[in-house]
Design a protein around this motif. Structure first.
Motif, short mmCIF file in Angstrom:
data_model
loop_
_atom_site.label_atom_id
_atom_site.label_comp_id
_atom_site.label_asym_id
_atom_site.label_seq_id
_atom_site.Cartn_x
_atom_site.Cartn_y
_atom_site.Cartn_z
N GLY A 79 0.71 -1.24 -0.01
CA GLY A 79 0.00 0.17 -0.06
C GLY A 79 0.64 1.33 0.12
N ALA A 80 2.09 1.30 0.35
CA ALA A 80 3.10 2.27 0.60
C ALA A 80 3.97 2.39 -0.77
CB ALA A 80 3.98 2.19 1.65
N GLY A 81 3.20 1.57 -1.88
CA GLY A 81 4.10 1.49 -3.30
C GLY A 81 5.30 0.77 -3.04
N ILE A 82 5.72 0.02 -2.40
CA ILE A 82 6.93 -0.77 -2.42
C ILE A 82 6.80 -1.80 -3.19
CG2 ILE A 82 8.51 -1.87 -0.69
CD1 ILE A 82 7.88 0.22 1.27
N SER A 83 7.87 -2.44 -4.12
CA SER A 83 8.02 -3.39 -4.67
C SER A 83 9.36 -4.00 -4.21
CB SER A 83 7.93 -3.34 -6.42
OG SER A 83 6.59 -2.90 -6.71
N ASP A 84 9.84 -5.47 -4.63
CA ASP A 84 10.78 -5.98 -4.28
C ASP A 84 12.21 -5.21 -4.59
OD1 ASP A 84 9.79 -8.19 -3.12
OD2 ASP A 84 9.54 -9.20 -5.10
N ASP A 85 12.27 -4.38 -5.64
CA ASP A 85 13.42 -3.62 -6.06
C ASP A 85 13.51 -2.08 -5.52
OD1 ASP A 85 11.31 -2.96 -7.92
OD2 ASP A 85 12.77 -3.06 -9.63
N THR A 86 12.44 -1.74 -4.69
CA THR A 86 12.17 -0.50 -4.50
C THR A 86 13.49 -0.10 -3.44
OG1 THR A 86 9.96 -0.43 -4.83
CG2 THR A 86 10.77 1.35 -3.29
N ARG A 87 13.90 1.28 -3.88
CA ARG A 87 14.87 1.77 -2.64
C ARG A 87 13.80 2.57 -1.59
NH1 ARG A 87 17.73 5.45 -6.54
NH2 ARG A 87 19.41 5.69 -4.95
N VAL A 88 14.05 2.37 -0.40
CA VAL A 88 13.25 2.95 0.67
C VAL A 88 14.20 3.64 1.59
CG1 VAL A 88 11.71 2.48 2.69
CG2 VAL A 88 11.90 0.92 0.43
N VAL A 89 13.70 4.79 1.89
CA VAL A 89 14.38 5.67 2.89
C VAL A 89 13.48 5.91 4.27
CG1 VAL A 89 15.39 7.78 3.55
CG2 VAL A 89 15.88 6.55 1.55
N VAL A 90 13.84 5.66 5.26
CA VAL A 90 12.98 5.66 6.31
C VAL A 90 13.72 6.84 7.39
CG1 VAL A 90 11.79 4.27 8.53
CG2 VAL A 90 12.77 3.21 6.41
N HIS A 91 12.60 7.68 7.88
CA HIS A 91 13.07 8.51 9.07
C HIS A 91 11.97 8.90 9.98
CE1 HIS A 91 10.16 11.95 8.12
NE2 HIS A 91 10.02 11.44 7.05
N ALA A 100 15.10 3.26 12.91
CA ALA A 100 15.79 2.18 12.99
C ALA A 100 15.03 1.11 12.93
CB ALA A 100 16.96 2.31 14.04
N ARG A 101 14.15 1.07 13.94
CA ARG A 101 12.99 -0.20 14.01
C ARG A 101 12.37 -0.50 12.65
NH1 ARG A 101 10.35 -4.28 17.10
NH2 ARG A 101 8.44 -4.45 16.41
N GLY A 102 11.96 0.96 11.91
CA GLY A 102 11.49 0.27 10.51
C GLY A 102 12.35 0.04 9.62
N TRP A 103 13.79 0.45 9.63
CA TRP A 103 14.81 -0.14 8.91
C TRP A 103 15.02 -1.54 9.14
CZ3 TRP A 103 19.37 -1.86 11.18
CH2 TRP A 103 20.44 -2.31 10.27
N ASP A 113 17.52 -2.83 -0.14
CA ASP A 113 17.94 -1.37 -0.17
C ASP A 113 16.99 -0.45 0.68
OD1 ASP A 113 18.95 0.86 -0.93
OD2 ASP A 113 18.66 0.82 -3.18
N VAL A 114 17.32 -0.36 1.95
CA VAL A 114 16.76 0.33 2.85
C VAL A 114 17.80 1.12 3.78
CG1 VAL A 114 15.18 0.24 4.87
CG2 VAL A 114 15.13 -1.62 3.36
N ARG A 115 17.53 2.53 3.70
CA ARG A 115 18.31 3.43 4.41
C ARG A 115 17.43 4.22 5.44
NH1 ARG A 115 20.93 5.88 -0.78
NH2 ARG A 115 18.55 5.30 -1.40
N VAL A 116 18.28 4.77 6.28
CA VAL A 116 17.66 5.54 7.43
C VAL A 116 18.26 7.11 7.04
CG1 VAL A 116 17.62 6.23 10.01
CG2 VAL A 116 17.37 3.98 9.13
N LEU A 117 17.34 8.09 7.22
CA LEU A 117 17.58 9.39 6.98
C LEU A 117 18.57 10.02 8.22
CD1 LEU A 117 17.80 12.02 5.39
CD2 LEU A 117 15.36 12.61 6.44
N ASP A 118 19.86 10.14 8.37
CA ASP A 118 20.52 10.44 9.27
C ASP A 118 19.90 11.97 10.09
OD1 ASP A 118 22.44 10.12 11.21
OD2 ASP A 118 24.09 10.62 10.06
N GLY A 119 19.55 11.98 11.24
CA GLY A 119 19.26 12.97 11.85
C GLY A 119 17.82 13.39 11.68
N GLY A 120 17.04 12.57 10.72
CA GLY A 120 15.72 12.64 10.60
C GLY A 120 14.87 13.93 10.11
N LEU A 121 13.99 14.18 10.46
CA LEU A 121 12.94 15.44 9.86
C LEU A 121 13.69 16.64 10.28
CD1 LEU A 121 9.43 16.06 9.05
CD2 LEU A 121 10.08 17.12 10.91
N ALA A 122 14.51 16.60 11.70
CA ALA A 122 15.03 17.82 12.10
C ALA A 122 16.24 18.20 11.21
CB ALA A 122 15.65 17.42 13.79
N ALA A 123 16.91 17.27 10.68
CA ALA A 123 18.09 17.56 10.04
C ALA A 123 17.67 18.07 8.57
CB ALA A 123 18.90 16.29 9.47
#
Length: 275
Positions: A79-91, A100-103, A113-123
């Protein structure tokens, strides 16, 4: 690399294959992540709820945030639009604790391919990034969830690892020592566990320490098998992410302390020293 900077994300969002953004803001005791998302979020970001979508309801004897049901998680991710080859960024909002839990959950579910936005919304906002209240309508994805793609510990293997390797307790020192316990019914720690608080993974700006500094932090536990737990398997994922950045493999004990103390026959240690 498990982390992505604001500048790197901005460049990717302007490219031909932008990643899917997941906003997983959550904090024990509030504020409510969905309400914060409604007030403003990264353009295109889809909100996922840590309590109901990245976890499932707790059963007797389990920790407070059990791993999600794979079928339900697959529906959420599609439902979030994710497929097997989707690149995902979590924040999240700032410290990357819930991100990190989401990652970790997405990696456990088989996404590569899952990454965390370092510093999140504040950054993001500190760098001049805009926010929006528009809620995206992503096209359907077709990801196939493959649970168990990352190894986990149960109570028995966590106890064994505390004796034969390194079991890290990511909670605050006073909770580890058993001086206070604001959430769970019993205070203390798993006998033999070592206390390395999650807060020490970050610098003063709320971003992760550089890989070499994280390797220094974990130097004493990096020569053998490593496991991590916290209160309910959320903040421990932050230390799993820090270990990943440092290049040190480790396993999560998802049930964590809240599961450990659900069985009164399990031993409990208190005080400053493990064991």
């Amino acid at each position: 690399m498990a982390l992505i900077s604001v500048a790197e994300l901005q460049a990717e969002l302007g490219g031909g294959r932008p990643p899917v953004l997941l906003d997983v803001r959550w904090a024990l005791g509030g504020p409510d992540g969905a309400q914060e998302y409604a007030r403003g979020h990264l353009p295109g970001a889809v909100y996922l709820d840590l309590e109901t979508q990245l976890s499932r309801p707790r059963r007797t004897g389990e920790g407070r945030h059990p791993l999600p049901d794979p079928v339900a998680l697959q529906e959420v991710l599609r439902g979030a639009g994710i497929s097997d080859d989707t690149r995902v960024v979590v924040h999240d909002a700032a410290t990357s604790t819930s991100a990190a839990r989401g990652w970790w959950v997405l990696r456990w579910a088989g996404l590569a391919d899952v990454r965390v936005l370092d510093g999140g919304l504040a950054a993001w906002t500190a760098a001049g990034g805009v926010l929006t209240t528009d809620v995206p309508l992503p096209g359907p994805g077709d990801v196939t969830v493959r649970p168990g793609s990352l190894p986990v510990l149960d109570a028995g293997s966590a106890a064994a690892l505390a004796r034969t390797g390194a079991l890290l307790d990511a909670r605050a020192p006073e909770r580890y020592r058993g001086e206070v316990e604001p959430v769970d019914p019993v205070a203390g720690h798993v006998p033999g566990a070592l206390n390395l608080p999650t807060t020490q993974n970050l610098d003063a700006t709320g971003r992760f320490l550089a890989p070499e500094r994280l390797r220094e932090r974990f130097a004493d536990v990096s020569t053998g098998p490593v496991g991590v737990y916290c209160g309910s398997g959320v903040t421990a994922a932050h230390t799993l992410l820090a270990l990943e950045v440092a290049g040190i493999p480790a396993r999560l004990y998802p049930g964590s302390w809240s599961e450990w103390v659900a069985d009164p026959s399990r031993p409990v240690a208190t005080g400053p020293d493990a064991g």
